[in-house]
Write an enzyme that holds these catalytic residues in place. Structure first.
Site, PDB file in Angstrom:
ATOM      1  N   LYS A  65     -13.433  -7.156  -6.752  1.00 57.95           N
ATOM      2  CA  LYS A  65     -13.687  -7.631  -5.401  1.00 57.95           C
ATOM      3  C   LYS A  65     -15.059  -8.305  -5.470  1.00 57.95           C
ATOM      4  O   LYS A  65     -16.088  -7.679  -5.238  1.00 57.95           O
ATOM      5  CB  LYS A  65     -13.695  -6.466  -4.421  1.00 57.95           C
ATOM      6  CG  LYS A  65     -12.306  -5.877  -4.167  1.00 57.95           C
ATOM      7  CD  LYS A  65     -12.389  -4.721  -3.213  1.00 57.95           C
ATOM      8  CE  LYS A  65     -11.063  -4.425  -2.535  1.00 57.95           C
ATOM      9  NZ  LYS A  65      -9.895  -4.375  -3.397  1.00 57.95           N
ATOM     10  N   LYS A 100       0.844  -1.204   0.000  1.00 56.30           N
ATOM     11  CA  LYS A 100       0.000   0.000   0.000  1.00 56.30           C
ATOM     12  C   LYS A 100       0.878   1.253   0.000  1.00 56.30           C
ATOM     13  O   LYS A 100       1.832   1.338   0.783  1.00 56.30           O
ATOM     14  CB  LYS A 100      -0.881   0.016   1.259  1.00 56.30           C
ATOM     15  CG  LYS A 100      -1.819  -1.175   1.378  1.00 56.30           C
ATOM     16  CD  LYS A 100      -3.053  -0.970   0.544  1.00 56.30           C
ATOM     17  CE  LYS A 100      -4.049  -2.093   0.780  1.00 56.30           C
ATOM     18  NZ  LYS A 100      -5.217  -1.970  -0.094  1.00 56.30           N
TER      19      LYS A 100
HETATM   20 MG    MG Z   1      -6.903  -1.851  -4.028  1.00 57.24          MG
END
Ligand code: MG
Length: 324
Positions: free
Chosen positions: A254, A150
């Site tokens: 997702k 991240k």
């Molecule tokens: Mg992502």
């Protein structure tokens, strides 16, 4: 007609998961159970992610309470689009009734179909992970492992220094995915993509916020590193909008929050989408349904983003045992 029951759960992360959206401490979800007349059971999981535009856990629980205890296909396919995580869970449960096959072995087989991308600790913590646990890491991961890190969580100068160091520490043939969670600006996104040139970066995920779509199109044309949309394509409606507006890059799917699997299937096939399936920290119930779709719909061989088990204090079985 199916007998419908549901079981909410809460599950603590070992340490809060830090992203540009903030810190996340507890995964809350709901396991659904459908039982047909012959006693066959189908399981599904609602694992909402409201900061990605899904319903909240409270809204999902309310929906479950409102639905009849004896439910049929018509009711399930009538769940409104504002409940994408619930649509996914109910349809998955429905299709698994006939298969009657939720098991650890089944999930293992599915997981072994794909290499798995491993989520690294956010920020500077990643460097100590590689420094101190190098031996352990080498035994846990093969050298072609895909990792995900991240970014966009601190100032760019510091982060680019960590990035350089991280690239030196990674196993030689490892691939790295970067995920900004929409946390960069036009300027910092350009700096990141310039820094990625010539490096083994599989893609940069969601560099800019979702309202900066045109700029992401420009970034995609400007650099060799691929860009993957994630937050921008969280639901089927958003995926359609981005296709209409000309997105031909990668789509992070997702599955657990995208909406109806049947509609997803149709969209991916019609537009030959290049997808990479990713987890929302669901238990093995939701993961299995998502991976089944990945096996069917992920066109280009890529690692899936389901390397998540070690992020929780309790394993899946402990969570599920409390439910049954
Ligand atoms: Mg992502």
């Amino acid at each position: 007609m199916y007998r419908f029951s549901f079981y909410p759960y809460r599950r603590q992360f070992c340490q809060p998961l830090r992203t540009h959206h903030g810190a996340w401490n507890t995964r809350e979800g709901i396991i659904l159970k459908l039982t047909d007349k012959a006693g066959n059971i189908g399981l599904g999981e609602i694992a909402p992610l409201p900061w990605f535009g899904s319903e909240t856990i409270e809204q999902a629980i309310k929906l479950c309470h409102q639905l009849p205890k004896q439910i049929d296909e018509t009711k399930i396919f009538a769940i409104p689009n504002r409940f994408p995580a619930s649509q996914f869970a109910f349809e998955s449960a429905l299709s698994s009734v006939t298969e009657n096959s939720h098991s650890k072995t089944r999930l293992k087989t599915l997981l072994n179909t794909f290499p798995n991308s491993q989520l690294l600790p956010t920020g500077k913590a990643v460097l100590s992970l590689f420094d101190f646990q190098k031996k352990e890491l080498e035994s846990r991961f093969d050298e072609k492992q895909t990792f995900k890190w991240k970014i966009g969580v601190t100032d760019i100068k510091t982060e680019l220094q960590w990035f350089d160091r991280l690239l030196q520490l990674l196993p030689p043939h490892a691939k790295l995915r970067l995920d900004a969670n929409g946390g960069l600006t036009w300027e910092t996104a350009n700096r990141w993509l310039a820094a990625c040139e010539g490096k083994s970066i599989e893609f940069l995920e969601q560099p800019l916020p979702i309202d900066r779509f045109d700029e992401m199109l420009k970034l995609q044309e400007r650099y060799t590193t691929s860009i993957a949309l994630d937050e921008s394509v969280a639901t089927l409606a958003q995926m359609e909008t981005c296709i209409d507006r000309g997105w031909r890059g990668l789509f992070v799917v997702k599955a657990s929050i995208v909406g109806s699997p049947a509609q997803l299937r149709q969209l991916c096939k019609t537009h030959h989408l290049d997808t990479v399936f990713s987890s929302v920290f669901e238990t093995r119930i939701g993961r299995e349904s998502a991976l089944k779709l990945a096996a069917e719909l992920q066109r280009v061989p890529r690692a899936v983003g389901f390397g998540i088990e070690h992020w929780f204090a309790e394993d899946d079985e402990t969570v599920l045992r409390q439910i049954w």
